[in-house]
Design a protein around this motif. Structure first.
Motif, PDB file in Angstrom:
ATOM      1  N   VAL A 178      -4.667   5.885   4.985  1.00  7.52           N
ATOM      2  CA  VAL A 178      -3.882   5.423   6.145  1.00  7.52           C
ATOM      3  C   VAL A 178      -4.107   3.911   6.541  1.00  7.52           C
ATOM      4  O   VAL A 178      -3.111   3.202   6.353  1.00  7.52           O
ATOM      5  N   PRO A 179      -5.261   3.363   6.362  1.00  8.89           N
ATOM      6  CA  PRO A 179      -5.402   1.923   6.618  1.00  8.89           C
ATOM      7  C   PRO A 179      -4.910   0.938   5.614  1.00  8.89           C
ATOM      8  O   PRO A 179      -4.060   0.208   6.052  1.00  8.89           O
ATOM      9  N   ALA A 180      -5.030   1.714   4.478  1.00  3.32           N
ATOM     10  CA  ALA A 180      -4.321   0.782   3.418  1.00  3.32           C
ATOM     11  C   ALA A 180      -2.924   1.034   3.179  1.00  3.32           C
ATOM     12  O   ALA A 180      -2.293  -0.248   2.876  1.00  3.32           O
ATOM     13  N   LEU A 181      -2.340   2.076   3.694  1.00  4.99           N
ATOM     14  CA  LEU A 181      -0.926   2.328   3.474  1.00  4.99           C
ATOM     15  C   LEU A 181      -0.170   1.133   4.677  1.00  4.99           C
ATOM     16  O   LEU A 181       0.659   0.362   4.581  1.00  4.99           O
ATOM     17  N   GLU A 182      -0.992   1.118   5.752  1.00 10.48           N
ATOM     18  CA  GLU A 182      -0.466   0.487   6.940  1.00 10.48           C
ATOM     19  C   GLU A 182      -0.635  -1.136   6.714  1.00 10.48           C
ATOM     20  O   GLU A 182       0.298  -1.836   6.912  1.00 10.48           O
ATOM     21  N   LYS A 183      -1.677  -1.337   5.955  1.00 12.33           N
ATOM     22  CA  LYS A 183      -1.959  -2.889   5.583  1.00 12.33           C
ATOM     23  C   LYS A 183      -0.766  -3.219   4.473  1.00 12.33           C
ATOM     24  O   LYS A 183      -0.478  -4.569   4.723  1.00 12.33           O
TER      25      LYS A 183
END
Length: 435
Positions: free
Chosen positions: A70-75
């Protein structure tokens, strides 16, 4: 049937296909203590699937969370996939209830971003050997079950033995073919073409789906200001599209209600697609074999469920078989792999069979049936019914729950109120002539 005691294994699990389903399964199995060989026929670590809706339905959010993506996708700029749907009764625009929780979501993200991201994460996971340029060419069998694969590699032919072989190699799965896994195919009465546009404004910045009854179209915004637009007409329109693909595609989009202004946007890809994309359902297991993602069930691309189900089926498999593969191999006990595979197959069928049945029926490119007219028209007129439809479209509830008696009664009441209001004469003060 238990594993032959004499067999020596190179890995606990060998997975054919390092796209979404395969990479997710490799990560989840390795985190549970298993040794995994993740085979990918393509040699390029940045390879990705082109023919895709580029959308992950909300049912897969828990899997993305467990994978830590999730954090990587949002980044990377992935967009939460809020959407509105056009029908002839008006727009269905799901919104959170006042004072209630936000609507469930996942992400719109291009596979050129997503596939290399999850594959690289799998390759960095302890316990996973990512083997690029490895294409399965056959299966190794002993005592009536599969105990490994034969693969073509950059160094030549190789045999890789494992206690479980996982087919995550798509709708034309080589693992399923070599194992002779039975399945069923449903004809798709629509064809599809799509293209990507940059800087294409959409109402509210939301994804759009057009139910043109029976033709379809969608526009999904993705990261980096890129929107994918797809048209999915019935096959009666195929000759015209073949005669003039570019002109037919653009004319179809321009004619959509609240059409995206494609003429003022930059098209950054050619128009590509498929004229024949049948739905397929296979038995998700065989002795020593499990199928996940499109290898087990290929849905209709118009619903955008493939990515979500790929991730979910990977999680279901890991949860089912990890205890057996890490425990002792005692029939009937925690190490009974065959019992675990049966449990995975039951869960897969229970969760997805109803969705696939409805999709296969709708894929005949027929007009809405009476029940669909009831639910879609009510959702365009009532926020609670729209939220209920959002849960179904996100594959968070089953068809039975979507069409439960209370939901149907609610939709009927909404439409009855609408008809009464439409039939009522205007108040007297509105009907009086102006002085």
């Amino acid at each position: 049937m238990t594993q032959p005691e004499s067999t020596e294994y190179d890995y606990d699990v060998v997975i054919s296909g390092a796209s979404l389903a395969g990479s997710a399964a490799a990560i989840l199995l390795a985190r549970r203590g298993l040794r995994v060989a993740l085979l990918e026929r393509r040699s390029d670590p940045a390879a990705y699937k082109v023919l895709c809706t580029h959308s992950i339905t909300a049912n897969a959010y828990p899997v993305l969370d467990e994978l830590g993506l999730v954090p990587a996708l949002e980044k990377a700029g992935a967009l939460r996939n809020e959407a509105r749907w056009y029908t002839r009764w008006g727009w269905i625009e799901p919104k959170a209830a006042p004072g209630g929780p936000e609507l469930p979501y996942a992400y719109n993200v291009r596979r050129s971003t997503l596939d290399p991201m999850i594959r690289a994460r799998a390759g960095r996971t302890p316990g996973v050997d990512l083997l690029l340029g490895h294409a399965v060419t056959g299966l190794v069998r002993e005592a009536g079950r599969t105990v490994g694969v034969r693969a073509s590699t950059p160094q030549g032919e190789r045999e890789i033995r494992a206690r479980l072989v996982v087919g995550a190699d798509g709708k034309d799965s080589a693992v399923a073919k070599y194992a002779g896994v039975p399945g069923r195919e449903y004809e798709n009465g629509r064809f599809g073409y799509f293209a990507h546009f940059r800087d294409l404004p959409l109402h509210g910045g939301l994804g759009h789906t057009w139910f043109l009854d029976p033709d379809m179209a969608y526009a999904f915004p993705n990261e980096d200001g890129v929107t994918v637009i797809a048209v999915l007409p019935g096959k009666k329109w195929l000759p015209a599209f073949r005669d003039d693909l570019e002109g037919s595609f653009l004319a179809f989009v321009r004619a959509l209600p609240e059409a995206p202004p494609i003429d003022s946007a930059e098209r950054i890809t050619k128009i590509t697609g498929t004229v024949d994309y049948p739905l397929r359902s296979r038995n998700p297991t065989a002795p020593g074999i499990a199928l996940i993602g499109d290898a087990a069930l290929t849905g209709d691309p118009l619903w955008g469920v493939g990515c979500g189900w790929a991730l979910e089926s990977a999680q279901w498999l890991a949860e089912a078989v990890a205890p057996a593969l890490t425990g002792r191999r005692n029939p009937g006990g925690p190490g009974d792999l065959d019992a675990s595979l049966k449990a995975y197959a039951r869960r897969h069928r229970r969760r997805l069979r109803g969705h696939q049945y409805l999709a296969a029926d709708f894929a005949r490119a027929r007009p809405f049936n009476p029940l669909e007219r009831l639910m879609f028209s009510a959702a365009a007129r009532d926020e609670a019914v729209a939220r209920h439809m959002h849960l179904f479209g996100s594959r968070l509830i089953s068809p039975l729950r979507f069409l439960n008696p209370l939901a149907v009664a609610k939709a009927s009441a909404v439409n009855l109120r609408h008809r009464r209001a439409a039939a009522s004469p205007p108040p007297a003060y509105l009907s009086r002539a102006e002085p």
